[in-house]
Design an enzyme around this catalytic site. Structure first.
Site, PDB file in Angstrom:
ATOM      1  N   LEU A 154       9.401  17.426  -3.213  1.00  0.00           N
ATOM      2  CA  LEU A 154      10.366  16.331  -3.235  1.00  0.00           C
ATOM      3  C   LEU A 154       9.689  15.014  -3.599  1.00  0.00           C
ATOM      4  O   LEU A 154      10.230  14.227  -4.389  1.00  0.00           O
ATOM      5  CB  LEU A 154      11.070  16.207  -1.883  1.00  0.00           C
ATOM      6  CG  LEU A 154      12.147  15.114  -1.812  1.00  0.00           C
ATOM      7  CD1 LEU A 154      13.270  15.398  -2.794  1.00  0.00           C
ATOM      8  CD2 LEU A 154      12.693  14.975  -0.394  1.00  0.00           C
ATOM      9  N   LYS A 198       8.965   1.851  12.904  1.00  0.00           N
ATOM     10  CA  LYS A 198       8.652   3.187  13.375  1.00  0.00           C
ATOM     11  C   LYS A 198       9.829   3.813  14.125  1.00  0.00           C
ATOM     12  O   LYS A 198      10.546   3.140  14.863  1.00  0.00           O
ATOM     13  CB  LYS A 198       7.416   3.168  14.264  1.00  0.00           C
ATOM     14  CG  LYS A 198       6.139   2.773  13.523  1.00  0.00           C
ATOM     15  CD  LYS A 198       5.767   3.767  12.456  1.00  0.00           C
ATOM     16  CE  LYS A 198       4.542   3.355  11.671  1.00  0.00           C
ATOM     17  NZ  LYS A 198       3.310   3.417  12.454  1.00  0.00           N
ATOM     18  N   GLU A 228     -12.244   0.684  -0.162  1.00  0.00           N
ATOM     19  CA  GLU A 228     -12.135   2.020   0.434  1.00  0.00           C
ATOM     20  C   GLU A 228     -11.893   3.154  -0.570  1.00  0.00           C
ATOM     21  O   GLU A 228     -11.122   4.072  -0.305  1.00  0.00           O
ATOM     22  CB  GLU A 228     -11.044   2.036   1.511  1.00  0.00           C
ATOM     23  CG  GLU A 228     -11.245   0.978   2.575  1.00  0.00           C
ATOM     24  CD  GLU A 228     -10.112   0.918   3.590  1.00  0.00           C
ATOM     25  OE1 GLU A 228      -9.321   1.881   3.676  1.00  0.00           O
ATOM     26  OE2 GLU A 228     -10.014  -0.101   4.292  1.00  0.00           O
ATOM     27  N   HIS A 245      -5.416  -5.080  12.863  1.00  0.00           N
ATOM     28  CA  HIS A 245      -4.211  -5.099  12.023  1.00  0.00           C
ATOM     29  C   HIS A 245      -3.126  -4.261  12.680  1.00  0.00           C
ATOM     30  O   HIS A 245      -3.372  -3.146  13.143  1.00  0.00           O
ATOM     31  CB  HIS A 245      -4.520  -4.530  10.637  1.00  0.00           C
ATOM     32  CG  HIS A 245      -3.293  -4.265   9.824  1.00  0.00           C
ATOM     33  ND1 HIS A 245      -2.431  -5.273   9.451  1.00  0.00           N
ATOM     34  CD2 HIS A 245      -2.757  -3.114   9.345  1.00  0.00           C
ATOM     35  CE1 HIS A 245      -1.428  -4.749   8.766  1.00  0.00           C
ATOM     36  NE2 HIS A 245      -1.601  -3.445   8.702  1.00  0.00           N
ATOM     37  N   HIS A 297       5.051  -1.948   0.907  1.00  0.00           N
ATOM     38  CA  HIS A 297       5.815  -0.705   0.909  1.00  0.00           C
ATOM     39  C   HIS A 297       6.923  -0.708  -0.133  1.00  0.00           C
ATOM     40  O   HIS A 297       7.714   0.238  -0.201  1.00  0.00           O
ATOM     41  CB  HIS A 297       6.406  -0.449   2.299  1.00  0.00           C
ATOM     42  CG  HIS A 297       5.368  -0.155   3.339  1.00  0.00           C
ATOM     43  ND1 HIS A 297       4.716  -1.149   4.027  1.00  0.00           N
ATOM     44  CD2 HIS A 297       4.838   1.012   3.782  1.00  0.00           C
ATOM     45  CE1 HIS A 297       3.854  -0.602   4.857  1.00  0.00           C
ATOM     46  NE2 HIS A 297       3.901   0.700   4.730  1.00  0.00           N
TER      47      HIS A 297
END
Length: 770
Positions: free
Chosen positions: A21, A121, A496, A653, A706
């Protein structure tokens, strides 16, 4: 009237065993495929899921297979179904007022000047849902029949499935007031207006062939929502009186996962519904209720939140106890939807077979439910062999090497390990960093490009020698540091490139962890993570991040942050052992990180960020459990950072963390600087920060990573000015909401350039020359 199935699950992973998906949705977003292709892939996934569940033992025609698919998010699905999208998206509706798939994705992700819905969340999980915006002006209507179509699709293939939708009370309890709503407006006040739309949906589901419908009402178990439990219980009674009294409807199953239902069970027992689901993985068997007569009590005894095989004998004992409560029937189920666990442990051919024997992913949990259902029908003796096998696996796990490591457990904690010198002394010592007002930085990661992923895959397959891979990573770091220098950032990161995931990377370097190959779990939208498995005592056999941070620092005279993931987040985003208190496990992780911080300092790293984006996420839903959690979670962070020198600036963070809810805990972390998500909520968090008198450094995010949107200079400037108006200039940092790993370089660079320009404009106005 058909009986409720003897065994069921509350939901199933929807991203596909190989993230089919995700790939189809992102192809559609990129314009590489059209909507018809996306719909075709989704239909194939749903068909595969139904066939798989039937093959595992759930019935094709008894409503035990849930219809729980979503293209992006189940809360968004419910909001779109009842037409509750903000006015800024109204022109995207079709001519008949319905909301198509294109508009659905725009509401989720934003577009141009249209900001997306806020994200946060889902209860105490790592899943993110989209927050509906509802006000007095919101007009409710049946604006999408996607769920009806899926039930009809299943029926055409010979399946009678149980459609699943977020219930009206939870939908409104999780919503925020729209921008146009008056101060103090409560979206739950619109309950009576949305109920007719739910009733109309139920009628259409019945006409499509649904015999049962599942209303998910996890808000009823939470004591961490703006509405209190009494208000939620009253709203539930009113809602179910209306929906249960509808003449044309399927039978109603109300599921209340994630914690014990408490006294609200009495409300559901008295409501005109046919089945009630209670979470017995997180709660005890309740007392008997006379009103349960005639209803099915669905015991969530198989934990949908973790991947451990668990105690099947104890689970069956709970189901037997339910029979004494006076319900008309008892059924077995998972405690939550299985969207929180991977598909199938049999896919994990690289894991130690002994560890595999202790695990149960979604398919194995379905098998456990089927076994328990058989026991309910035929008696304990019929499933004795399966119960004994699960008990044997538990015993083996307790005795296995590494589960308990004497060397780890011999550490004697001293109270002095949990604190640093006072903040005022540290603030003075850190003046040596010579940072400007409104220091500019990022949260840590830079985009993980296709080149990075391909190089990592080649290295893992043995096709790229380690020295060549390290050279590749150093070149990536060279480019990221040079880019930040060019942009004009003040505190740099190394980007990173060596990390596939902010938790898995540490899991791969710490003893006591295992990692999966295919254990993908949806995080939000098309994004998925592979939670690591924390199965034993944790220790650090060698340095983890030091060489990469030191190399990046060698490239610049500006400070480069060392980047670590904090102990609470490592626990929250892993599948953690359930055989000891979480606080003990967190302290083991913290000691490993403490050693890493010491080594980073020795390598010349003066700023170290210890990310704890999951601090709010793990907060228990029940008020009585919250103080203990906040105590051990804060202490584990302080244990990790307590050895740092006064001149070392410790950052942390937090993302999607509802700052005001855990402000005392955040203050108690005693980090020198805390960055936090704020862009998608349009800097609402700064009011909480100001109101609570938070006096350490803080970086409210100005760029929502996001979403693919590139925020304009003016938008960022507006956010920054609100922060400057509310908080002392000396406290403020400027940064994106979160790491940039999931974004593309083009949008990232333009967004960062806009942040730099917006910061320059604000500095010109508010910084007094020395």
């Amino acid at each position: 009237m058909t009986a409720f199935p003897a065994g069921t699950i509350l939901g199933y992973p929807r991203i596909g065993r190989r993230r089919e998906l995700k790939k189809a949705v992102e192809s559609f977003w990129a314009g590489r495929s059209d909507q018809a292709e996306l719909e075709r892939t989704a239909a194939e996934l749903r068909a595969t899921t139904r066939a798989r569940l039937a093959g595992l033992g759930l019935g094709r025609d008894d409503s035990s297979i849930p219809e729980s698919f979503s293209f992006y998010d189940q809360v968004l699905d419910a909001a779109v179904t009842v037409g509750a999208i903000p006015a800024r998206f109204d022109d995207l509706r079709d001519e008949d007022g319905t909301i198509g798939l294109g508009a659905y994705f725009t509401v989720a992700r934003g577009e141009g000047e249209r900001a997306p819905l806020e994200m946060t969340k889902w209860f105490d999980s790592n899943y993110h849902y989209l927050v509906p915006e509802i006000g007095p002006e919101t007009t409710f209507s049946l604006a999408s029949e996607h769920l009806v179509a899926q039930v009809a699709e299943a029926a055409s293939a010979g399946y009678i499935t149980r459609p699943v939708i977020v219930g009206p009370v939870t939908l409104l309890a999780l919503a925020k007031a729209s921008d146009d709503a008056p101060e103090g407006f409560d979206p739950l006040s619109r309950l009576d207006d949305v109920l007719p739309v739910y009733a109309a949906l139920l009628a259409k589901l019945r006409a499509a062939g649904a015999q049962w419908v599942q209303l998910d009402e996890p808000a009823l178990v939470s004591e961490s929502l703006p509405a209190d439990t009494a208000a939620l219980a009253a709203a539930s009674a009113r809602a179910l009186a209306v929906l249960g009294g509808a003449s044309e409807r399927p039978q109603i199953f109300v599921a209340a996962p994630y914690a014990a239902l408490g006294s609200t069970l009495e409300v559901l027992a008295a409501a005109p519904i046919e089945a009630i689901g209670i979470d017995l993985a997180r709660g005890d068997v309740p007392a008997a209720l006379p009103a349960l007569g005639g209803k099915t009590l669905v015991g969530g005894v198989i934990d949908g939140h973790n991947i451990w095989r668990g105690d099947l004998d104890a689970a069956f004992t709970k189901l037997e106890a339910l029979r004494a409560l006076g319900a008309g029937a008892v059924s077995a189920s998972t405690s939550t939807s299985l969207l929180h666990v991977p598909h199938d442990v049999d896919d994990e051919t690289a894991l130690d077979p002994r560890l595999v024997s202790w695990l149960a992913f979604a398919d194995q949990k379905v098998g456990q439910v089927v076994t328990l259902a058989q026991g309910l029908a035929e008696g304990r003796d019929a499933i004795a062999e399966a119960l004994d096998a699960a008990s044997a696996a538990l015993a083996d796990r307790r005795e296995a090497p590494g589960v308990r490591d004497g060397a780890v457990r011999e550490h004697a904690f001293a109270e002095a390990e949990f604190s640093r010198v006072p903040y005022e002394e540290r603030e003075s010592a850190q003046q040596a960093l010579k940072l400007p007002a409104l220091p500019l930085t990022t949260i840590g990661s830079f985009p993980q490009t296709g080149d990075i992923r391909r190089a990592r895959a080649r290295f893992l397959r043995g096709e790229l020698p380690e020295d060549d891979y390290d050279d590749f990573l150093r070149r990536e770091i060279d480019q990221v540091v040079a880019l930040q220098e060019d942009l004009g950032l003040d505190v740099l990161v190394h980007g990173e490139p060596e990390r596939n995931d902010m938790v898995q990377y540490f899991a791969e370097h710490l003893d006591g962890f295992a990692v999966t190959q295919h254990g993908w779990v949806q995080s939000y939208g098309s994004r998925a993570t592979r939670p690591s498995i924390l199965w034993g005592d944790v220790s650090r056999p060698a340095q983890i991040t030091v060489s990469w941070a030191a190399y990046a620092q060698s490239l610049s005279v500006k400070p480069v942050k060392g980047m670590l993931t904090g102990p609470v987040t490592i626990l929250a985003w892993s599948f953690v052992r359930d055989d000891q208190p979480l606080g003990e496990t967190a302290n083991q992780v913290a000691l490993a990180l403490r050693d890493e911080i010491t080594d980073l300092e020795a390598a010349g790293i003066a700023i170290i960020q210890v990310d704890e984006p999951a601090l709010r996420e793990l907060l228990p839903l029940k008020a009585a459990d919250q103080a203990d959690y906040l105590d051990w979670s804060v202490r584990s962070f302080r244990l990790a950072t307590g050895g740092a020198a006064a001149g070392t600036q410790i950052h942390t963070h937090l993302c999607y963390s509802e700052f005001g809810v855990v402000i005392d805990a955040i203050r108690a972390l005693d980090a020198d600087v805390t960055s936090i998500e704020a862009a998608r909520s349009r800097m609402e968090v700064v009011a909480d920060i100001a109101r609570f008198g938070f006096d350490h450094g803080v970086g409210p995010g100005v760029y929502d990573i996001h979403s693919p949107r590139v925020p304009s200079v003016e938008e960022i400037e507006s956010l920054l000015r609100r922060a400057v108006d509310e908080l002392p200039l000396s406290q403020l940092w400027v940064n994106p909401d979160c790491g940039l790993k999931t974004r593309a370089y083009e949008e990232t660079v333009q967004s960062l350039r806009n942040i730099v320009e917006a910061t320059r404009r604000v500095r010109e106005d508010v910084v007094v020359p020395a």
